[in-house]
Scaffold this motif. Structure first.
Motif, short mmCIF file in Angstrom:
data_model
loop_
_atom_site.label_atom_id
_atom_site.label_comp_id
_atom_site.label_asym_id
_atom_site.label_seq_id
_atom_site.Cartn_x
_atom_site.Cartn_y
_atom_site.Cartn_z
N ALA A 1 0.87 -1.04 0.02
CA ALA A 1 0.15 -0.07 -0.18
C ALA A 1 0.76 1.25 -0.11
CB ALA A 1 -0.84 0.04 1.14
N ASP A 2 1.90 1.18 0.50
CA ASP A 2 2.85 2.28 0.81
C ASP A 2 3.46 2.74 -0.61
OD1 ASP A 2 6.12 3.37 1.36
OD2 ASP A 2 4.34 4.46 2.45
N ALA A 3 3.37 3.91 -1.18
CA ALA A 3 4.05 4.15 -2.56
C ALA A 3 5.60 3.92 -2.71
CB ALA A 3 3.80 5.71 -2.85
N ARG A 4 6.24 4.18 -1.45
CA ARG A 4 7.69 4.21 -1.85
C ARG A 4 7.94 2.73 -1.91
NH1 ARG A 4 12.13 4.64 -3.52
NH2 ARG A 4 14.05 4.34 -2.23
N GLU A 5 7.38 1.87 -1.16
CA GLU A 5 7.64 0.34 -0.88
C GLU A 5 7.26 -0.11 -2.73
OE1 GLU A 5 9.11 -3.41 0.10
OE2 GLU A 5 9.14 -1.28 0.80
N ARG A 6 6.22 0.42 -3.10
CA ARG A 6 5.93 -0.09 -4.51
C ARG A 6 7.14 0.46 -5.32
NH1 ARG A 6 0.58 1.67 -3.35
NH2 ARG A 6 1.00 3.60 -4.75
N LEU A 7 7.46 1.36 -5.17
CA LEU A 7 8.57 1.92 -6.29
C LEU A 7 9.64 1.26 -6.03
CD1 LEU A 7 9.60 4.29 -8.16
CD2 LEU A 7 10.23 5.62 -6.16
N ARG A 8 10.18 1.00 -4.83
CA ARG A 8 11.44 -0.02 -4.49
C ARG A 8 11.19 -1.48 -5.26
NH1 ARG A 8 13.05 -3.55 -1.10
NH2 ARG A 8 11.11 -3.77 -0.08
N ARG A 9 10.04 -1.88 -5.01
CA ARG A 9 9.74 -3.21 -5.69
C ARG A 9 9.91 -3.13 -7.25
NH1 ARG A 9 6.92 -7.18 -3.49
NH2 ARG A 9 7.21 -8.14 -5.41
N ALA A 10 9.29 -2.04 -7.69
CA ALA A 10 9.16 -1.84 -9.06
C ALA A 10 10.65 -1.86 -9.72
CB ALA A 10 8.22 -0.50 -9.62
N GLN A 11 11.58 -1.15 -8.99
CA GLN A 11 13.05 -1.02 -9.22
C GLN A 11 13.63 -2.21 -9.19
OE1 GLN A 11 13.18 2.91 -6.64
NE2 GLN A 11 15.11 2.48 -7.68
N GLU A 12 13.44 -3.08 -8.15
CA GLU A 12 14.03 -4.26 -8.16
C GLU A 12 13.80 -5.17 -9.44
OE1 GLU A 12 13.12 -5.78 -4.24
OE2 GLU A 12 14.60 -4.32 -3.09
N ARG A 13 12.24 -5.16 -9.70
CA ARG A 13 11.93 -6.30 -10.67
C ARG A 13 12.37 -5.86 -12.17
NH1 ARG A 13 5.69 -6.67 -10.99
NH2 ARG A 13 6.27 -8.30 -12.66
N LEU A 14 12.72 -4.46 -12.25
CA LEU A 14 12.99 -3.96 -13.51
C LEU A 14 14.59 -4.18 -13.59
CD1 LEU A 14 12.79 -2.65 -16.06
CD2 LEU A 14 13.30 -0.45 -15.05
N ASP A 15 15.30 -4.33 -12.38
CA ASP A 15 16.85 -4.49 -12.53
C ASP A 15 17.00 -5.76 -12.66
OD1 ASP A 15 19.52 -3.69 -11.65
OD2 ASP A 15 19.21 -5.19 -10.26
N GLU A 16 16.14 -6.88 -12.09
CA GLU A 16 16.25 -8.40 -12.25
C GLU A 16 15.98 -8.40 -13.84
OE1 GLU A 16 16.81 -11.97 -10.96
OE2 GLU A 16 17.39 -10.35 -9.96
N ALA A 17 14.95 -7.94 -14.23
CA ALA A 17 14.46 -8.13 -15.75
C ALA A 17 15.82 -7.70 -16.74
CB ALA A 17 13.53 -7.47 -16.36
N VAL A 18 16.39 -6.62 -16.29
CA VAL A 18 17.72 -6.18 -16.99
C VAL A 18 18.71 -7.46 -17.11
CG1 VAL A 18 19.72 -4.43 -17.11
CG2 VAL A 18 17.40 -3.62 -16.93
N ARG A 19 18.91 -7.81 -15.88
CA ARG A 19 19.83 -9.17 -15.72
C ARG A 19 19.75 -10.21 -16.61
NH1 ARG A 19 20.15 -7.05 -10.55
NH2 ARG A 19 19.01 -8.94 -9.53
#
Length: 821
Positions: free
Chosen positions: A498-516
């Motif tokens: 529910a927290d916007a900051r946590e969603r942003l962090r998760r989105a960054q991590e998923r994108l970083d994993e997709a890049v790898r």
């Protein structure tokens, strides 16, 4: 007749002998059997034209009998006259066609002077010359000219009649010679007074009407293949009959009173008897449908599979399906896939068909979600099949591919999905799955971000471990575990945040994993959209519902960045990933993560919060500034091209480009003039007046740049464009200051009280500024003009990239820097 040589003949001589022998066969067969072939062609032409229907049946019967006798007689005469050619006759004809008769010469022996050396040499030279001639022997063609035997050209008449019958008659009627004796006389038929009726019903899918043949006066009909013919006779049985060569019904009684059959091929339909009729039927074939793949299958957002296809049929495609089979030979057999898979049938899914309109040509796309199928993301073969209304099918060849499905980029979610795949691959993987789940849950606080995900994982692990003591898994339990794994993986991947900051962090991590992991373009677009949405939510939360954070930045400084700049950075990351430049994308993503650690939203340039007077105008000015920057880059590129090309043709081409750039520049000047007429922040204040003065200078500089571009002075235009951008930035800074002053005046003592207690900080520990805006008016670079410094750096990069004498590696690096910024 020459005697045979004792030496073996050469291959060329053998070929010549065989060709000459074939010519003799053709010559003697033609002379012996031309009367028989002429009479046979003439009889076939007469029957194909339907002469048996014109003359009385008795005459037709006697004519057929006479024709058979004549054919038998001419054939017997040909057999009697035929004299089979022999190899010796072929050798004699070949020898006679060569000067000096070399075959005879080689078979001769020296009769005089056999003991004289000089005579022997002459004889040897003669034999050598004959041998050389023989090596050039060619087959002798047979004489098939028959003019002296057929003085009236009867063979040509018969051949012409037969060809015309093939083109315009009905060759299938030749077989009716055996049926002529069955036709009753017209006098007998009239005395009995029977009648008949006949209908033709084309297949319903053709859309053609029924035909009542009694009223059809045409002798030739074109009917769709599969049309049903219905014939009814009335009166005494045996008087009326039907003869047809259209169907596959096998043996039938021509005199049956009721007859029904389908048209399968072209032929004739004849109703014999009083008032009988005859039609030549041309069966219009119903071609089988065809289907082909258009391009390769793609993975759409959410893991959907998309496969474009094209299907065609002359009367319309009624349905189709796609068949998917596991390509076991292409599966990488390791880990959970090393065991033999459990038998699983190929599965079929219906193809989409238009709900309305024509189906003769279909261009559509098959879209289906196979993410939860056991073969998702495994090698398979697919084939498409379509069917028409007659039951005919068309199929594509098997195409190998990886079955598209949803991919999971959260490491724990990806591990859970792999456990699910192994379980569906073979139940014998259950012990291995239990061991892996024990390992994953060794430190659950590190593997799971939420208590709900950890609880579900442990519950599923308990079910798996308990099932190991009960023997092989039942189907119901296996399917239940598969569903549990799937739900758990989705929860781990998407979370319940529910927290916007946590969603942003998760989105960054998923994108970083997709890049790898090398995600495909559809997944990149989906993850980028998710990151953009999380970014917008987070920045909105910063502006509207700030939360306090106790610590401040370690060095007391922060970096100022706008939401528009963040969006530009995200666009660049997506572009690099779609181009396959994953290392550069990872580098930019790391920079974005660092920026977000010390994020500061600049109000007035894409920031959130409540709108203020002049916000729309500020956004328009920001867009104009970006367009001016793009135009300046294009102008600089043209200047480089002029340096490379020199004078001549390059100058003429540059004039054309200059006119286009000049038109763009003048359009931006007009756009800026219109924006000055809109409500702007700080109107009537010193800051507002300074902003208007700066915008007017920018407009004049744009107009000067347009004149320079139209006159071909690219260097002067580039200088004026720099002045215009500097003036616009100065005006926008003045408007920001005016808006901040307006907000301070509105808030009054409230802002002072908030500053006094020392708690007016944003979630990242920075000063929120007056009026509640996120950001600060403090000079972050301690007096240095950040815009001037950025422009100087950019101009220096452009200057160095224009120096072509620099090393190619350095030039390539400079170009990449310019492309990025």
């Amino acid at each position: 007749m020459p005697r045979t040589s004792k030496t073996l003949p050469e291959p060329s001589l053998k070929r010549a002998l065989r060709g000459t022998l074939r010519g003799l066969w053709a010559e003697r067969l033609a002379r012996a059997f031309w009367p028989f072939s002429t009479l046979l062609l003439f009889c076939a032409a007469v029957l194909a034209f339907g002469a048996q229907d014109i003359v009385p049946a008795r005459w037709a019967m006697w004519g057929a009998f006479a024709a058979l006798l004549a054919l038998l007689a001419t054939f017997s005469f040909g057999v009697w006259r035929l004299r089979l050619p022999s190899r010796m006759e072929a050798a004699a004809r070949l020898d006679a066609s060569i000067p000096g008769r070399p075959l005879s010469a080689l078979a001769d022996e020296q009769a005089i002077g056999a003991s004289d050396i000089a005579s022997q040499k002459v004889w040897a030279a003669h034999l050598q010359r004959m041998q050389a001639r023989l090596s050039q022997a060619r087959p002798v063609r047979g004489d098939v000219r028959l003019a002296r035997f057929d003085r009236f050209g009867l063979r040509y008449m018969a051949l012409t009649g037969f060809v015309v019958a093939l083109l315009f008659g009905a060759p299938s009627r030749v077989v009716e010679i055996t049926e002529i004796a069955q036709v009753p006389s017209r006098a007998e038929a009239v005395a009995l007074g029977p009648s008949w009726e006949a209908w033709v019903q084309p297949p319903g899918y053709t859309g053609r009407p029924s035909l009542y043949l009694n009223e059809v006066d045409r002798a030739r009909l074109e009917l769709p293949q599969g049309s049903r013919v219905t014939i009814r006779f009335y009166g005494q049985q045996g008087i009326m009959s039907v003869q047809e060569s259209l169907s596959d019904r096998g043996e039938y009684d021509p005199s049956d009173m009721a007859q029904d059959f389908e048209i399968e091929r072209s032929g004739r339909l004849t109703v014999r008897g009083p008032g009988g009729r005859d039609w030549e039927i041309v069966a219009l074939p119903d071609q089988p449908p065809s289907v082909a793949l258009s391009g390769v299958a793609e993975r759409e957002r959410g893991g959907l599979m998309r496969q474009d296809f094209v299907a065609e049929d002359d009367y319309g495609v009624t349905g189709g399906e796609i068949r998917v089979a596991l390509d076991l030979d292409s599966v990488e057999r390791r880990y959970g896939l090393s065991l033999e898979p459990e038998p699983r049938d190929d599965f079929r899914v219906s193809l989409p068909m238009p709900a309305s309109g024509s189906r003769s040509e279909i261009e559509d796309a098959f879209i289906e979600d196979f993410s939860e199928h056991p073969w998702a993301n495994l090698p398979v073969t697919i084939a498409l099949q379509v069917e028409d209304a007659r039951g005919q099918t068309g199929t594509t060849e098997d195409v190998s591919m990886v079955l598209p499905g949803r991919r999971f980029f959260d490491p724990t979610a990806a591990a859970v999905i792999e456990l699910r795949r192994d379980l569906l691959w073979s139940r014998e993987n259950a012990p291995r799955i239990g061991q892996l789940m024990r390992a994953i849950s060794h430190k659950p606080e590190d593997a799971f971000r939420s208590d709900e995900a950890r609880r579900r994982f442990l519950d599923t692990r308990a079910v798996v471990l308990a099932s190991l003591d009960d023997g092989p898994l039942e189907d119901a339990l296996r399917d239940d575990l598969a569903q549990r794994f799937w739900d758990l993986a989705v929860l781990l991947e998407e979370g319940e945040l529910a927290d916007a900051r946590e969603r942003l962090r998760r989105a960054q991590e998923r994108l970083d994993e997709a890049v790898r992991n090398g995600a495909d373009p559809a997944e990149v677009a989906e993850l980028m959209d998710e990151l953009r949405e999380a970014m917008r939510d987070y920045m909105r939360q910063l502006a509207e519902q700030p939360r306090e954070r106790g610590e401040a930045p370690a060095d007391g400084e922060s970096m100022e960045i706008t939401q528009d700049q963040i969006q530009d950075l995200l666009d660049r990351i997506q572009e690099l990933m779609e181009e396959g430049r994953m290392e550069e994308a990872a580098e930019l993503l790391a920079q974005l993560n660092a920026l977000l650690e010390n994020l500061q939203v600049a109000e007035g340039q894409g920031g959130g919060g409540e709108g203020m007077p002049g916000d729309q105008a500020m956004e328009g000015l920001g867009e104009t500034l970006r367009e001016q920057q793009d135009l300046s880059d294009d102008t600089f590129n043209q200047l480089q091209d002029e340096f490379r090309n020199g004078d001549g043709d390059g100058e003429a081409e540059g004039e054309g480009d200059g006119e286009g750039l000049g038109a763009r520049q003048r359009g931006l000047a007009d756009q800026l003039r219109d924006q000055q007429l809109q409500p702007l922040p700080g109107e009537g204040t010193p800051e507002g007046d300074a902003a208007l003065d700066a915008l007017e200078r920018a407009q004049r500089a744009m107009e000067d740049a347009a004149d320079a571009l139209e006159n071909g002075d690219t260097g002067e235009a580039l200088s004026r464009q720099a002045d215009a951008m500097e003036a616009m930035r100065e005006g926008m800074r003045a408007m920001n200051e005016a808006r901040a002053q307006d907000q301070r005046d509105q808030m009054g003592d409230q802002a002072a009280n908030q500053d006094g207690d020392g708690t007016n900080r944003d979630p990242l520990g920075r000063d929120r500024g007056q009026g509640g805006e996120v950001g600060t008016a403090d000079n972050l670079l301690q007096g240095e003009d950040v815009y001037r410094r950025a422009r100087d750096l950019l101009e220096e990069l452009r200057r160095r990239s224009a120096e072509l004498e620099r090393p190619e590696a350095e030039l390539d690096y400079l170009r990449r820097l310019l492309d990025r910024f």
